[in-house]
Design a protein around this motif. Sequence first.
Motif, PDB file in Angstrom:
ATOM      1  N   UNK A  50      13.313   7.701  53.283  1.00 25.00           N
ATOM      2  CA  UNK A  50      12.152   8.113  52.493  1.00 25.00           C
ATOM      3  C   UNK A  50      12.236   7.578  51.071  1.00 25.00           C
ATOM      4  N   UNK A  51      13.429   7.679  50.478  1.00 19.38           N
ATOM      5  CA  UNK A  51      13.600   7.189  49.115  1.00 19.38           C
ATOM      6  C   UNK A  51      13.505   5.681  49.029  1.00 19.38           C
ATOM      7  N   UNK A  52      13.949   4.993  50.065  1.00 18.30           N
ATOM      8  CA  UNK A  52      13.969   3.529  50.056  1.00 18.30           C
ATOM      9  C   UNK A  52      12.579   2.929  50.126  1.00 18.30           C
ATOM     10  N   UNK A  53      11.669   3.592  50.852  1.00 21.00           N
ATOM     11  CA  UNK A  53      10.340   3.010  51.069  1.00 21.00           C
ATOM     12  C   UNK A  53       9.211   3.836  50.462  1.00 21.00           C
ATOM     13  N   UNK A  54       9.573   4.881  49.718  1.00 19.09           N
ATOM     14  CA  UNK A  54       8.539   5.686  49.087  1.00 19.09           C
ATOM     15  C   UNK A  54       7.742   6.523  50.069  1.00 19.09           C
ATOM     16  N   UNK A  55       8.407   7.020  51.085  1.00 24.52           N
ATOM     17  CA  UNK A  55       7.755   7.832  52.108  1.00 24.52           C
ATOM     18  C   UNK A  55       7.847   9.301  51.721  1.00 24.52           C
ATOM     19  N   UNK A  56       6.726  10.010  51.797  1.00 30.82           N
ATOM     20  CA  UNK A  56       6.694  11.447  51.495  1.00 30.82           C
ATOM     21  C   UNK A  56       6.611  12.221  52.800  1.00 30.82           C
ATOM     22  N   UNK A  57       7.727  12.749  53.296  1.00 29.98           N
ATOM     23  CA  UNK A  57       7.724  13.397  54.611  1.00 29.98           C
ATOM     24  C   UNK A  57       7.090  14.777  54.603  1.00 29.98           C
ATOM     25  N   UNK A  58       6.459  15.116  55.691  1.00 35.01           N
ATOM     26  CA  UNK A  58       5.933  16.459  55.911  1.00 35.01           C
ATOM     27  C   UNK A  58       6.838  17.109  56.948  1.00 35.01           C
ATOM     28  N   UNK A  59       7.889  17.753  56.471  1.00 33.54           N
ATOM     29  CA  UNK A  59       8.924  18.252  57.377  1.00 33.54           C
ATOM     30  C   UNK A  59       8.436  19.372  58.292  1.00 33.54           C
ATOM     31  N   UNK A  60       7.340  20.019  57.921  1.00 31.32           N
ATOM     32  CA  UNK A  60       6.816  21.088  58.781  1.00 31.32           C
ATOM     33  C   UNK A  60       6.343  20.543  60.121  1.00 31.32           C
ATOM     34  N   UNK A  61       5.999  19.257  60.150  1.00 31.11           N
ATOM     35  CA  UNK A  61       5.501  18.637  61.383  1.00 31.11           C
ATOM     36  C   UNK A  61       6.551  17.765  62.069  1.00 31.11           C
ATOM     37  N   UNK A  62       7.772  17.819  61.560  1.00 26.22           N
ATOM     38  CA  UNK A  62       8.838  16.988  62.118  1.00 26.22           C
ATOM     39  C   UNK A  62       9.123  17.374  63.577  1.00 26.22           C
ATOM     40  N   UNK A  63       9.370  16.354  64.405  1.00 24.83           N
ATOM     41  CA  UNK A  63       9.649  16.586  65.827  1.00 24.83           C
ATOM     42  C   UNK A  63      10.928  15.841  66.226  1.00 24.83           C
ATOM     43  N   UNK A  64      11.783  16.532  66.977  1.00 25.66           N
ATOM     44  CA  UNK A  64      13.039  15.931  67.447  1.00 25.66           C
ATOM     45  C   UNK A  64      12.987  15.753  68.963  1.00 25.66           C
ATOM     46  N   UNK A  65      13.437  14.588  69.417  1.00 27.42           N
ATOM     47  CA  UNK A  65      13.469  14.295  70.848  1.00 27.42           C
ATOM     48  C   UNK A  65      14.865  14.597  71.385  1.00 27.42           C
ATOM     49  N   UNK A  66      14.924  15.613  72.234  1.00 30.05           N
ATOM     50  CA  UNK A  66      16.208  16.061  72.793  1.00 30.05           C
ATOM     51  C   UNK A  66      16.385  15.509  74.198  1.00 30.05           C
ATOM     52  N   UNK A  67      17.617  15.213  74.570  1.00 33.37           N
ATOM     53  CA  UNK A  67      17.922  14.671  75.892  1.00 33.37           C
ATOM     54  C   UNK A  67      18.079  15.811  76.892  1.00 33.37           C
TER      55      UNK A  67
END
Length: 336
Positions: A20-37
Amino acid sequence: MRTSGIDLKSRWQLILKEESGKIGFSPDKKLLRKSEWWKTGKIGAVHCPGFVTVNGERVRGVLKIQGTKPPTSEVALIEGFAKQNRSKRIRPPRIFSHTPWSKEKQYEAFIVEEVQGEPVMNGRPADKKELNFFFELYNDYRANCRNKPWVTKPQSWSYAEQVNRWRSAVKEQSKVDPRRSPEDKRLVENAIDIVERNLLVEDLEFVHGHFQPGDLIKTPQGDFVLFSNLFWSWRIPFYDAVFGYHWWMLGMEYAKGLTPQSLEKERKRWLRKIFDLPEIRGNSKAERLANLALLERAVPALMVDRYMLAPDSQSEQIITEGARKELKRLISTLSK
């Protein structure tokens, strides 16, 4: 599909902050999704919506962190799709930035456009018009989205090896699985034998290996963005025709008041559509290949993918019993 990498569970937050810091991305962590195996607790990928600057304008995008190295970069697969695509309706997502796989850091990251839209199918059982339109888009994709393969065809292929990888992935779940039947091992071995006796590496075709309604999103402009492009690969014939059906049947756990009868009614609707496809209808060789593709998916439906369902529910029991019954039917059909 996974070839190397380290579980993201303990490191995705640090990677998200760094990228995020490298490319100026502003994350919306409330919508974050993790892909579990398969509910193992291991995280293979993380998707986080947010804002990124593109050509001086702040736009919505999705940062994907890929924690396992695939045979071909997903970005390369998306670019290959875009380069040869002739469809007027189906397209890949646009890429805004890319951090290639790092052997040292063990991840790849990229940002694609966030598509504001709905999947082509919603709700179970399937709406008749939506089901018909999904297969209309499938025919468009078959004719126009894979004109020239951009991944080299493998020199070898083994279904038995794939099944063994699945077994290893769900080893712990299978030990305590109350739905296991003593006949399951024999059924799986019979299915492996049939698939491997009837198909060789020369029979594989280049397809989108995750073609299903949830990965086709209609935009406000009226085109359809095809996601899960990591899965472009060489598969058995008509794998792409049966993959959506495979996951739709597992997704019937969300159908209100599911019964064995309503599950089988939905199964028959999908199978009629598959066997009525122009490439299959009236062609005995193509029909057998379609049944082999169904068999190839019936094995993980029973031994792996049902572990994604809510455990100990009535729907999970109905779907498991239905998967076992369907595996038996296909073995019988293909043994004639």
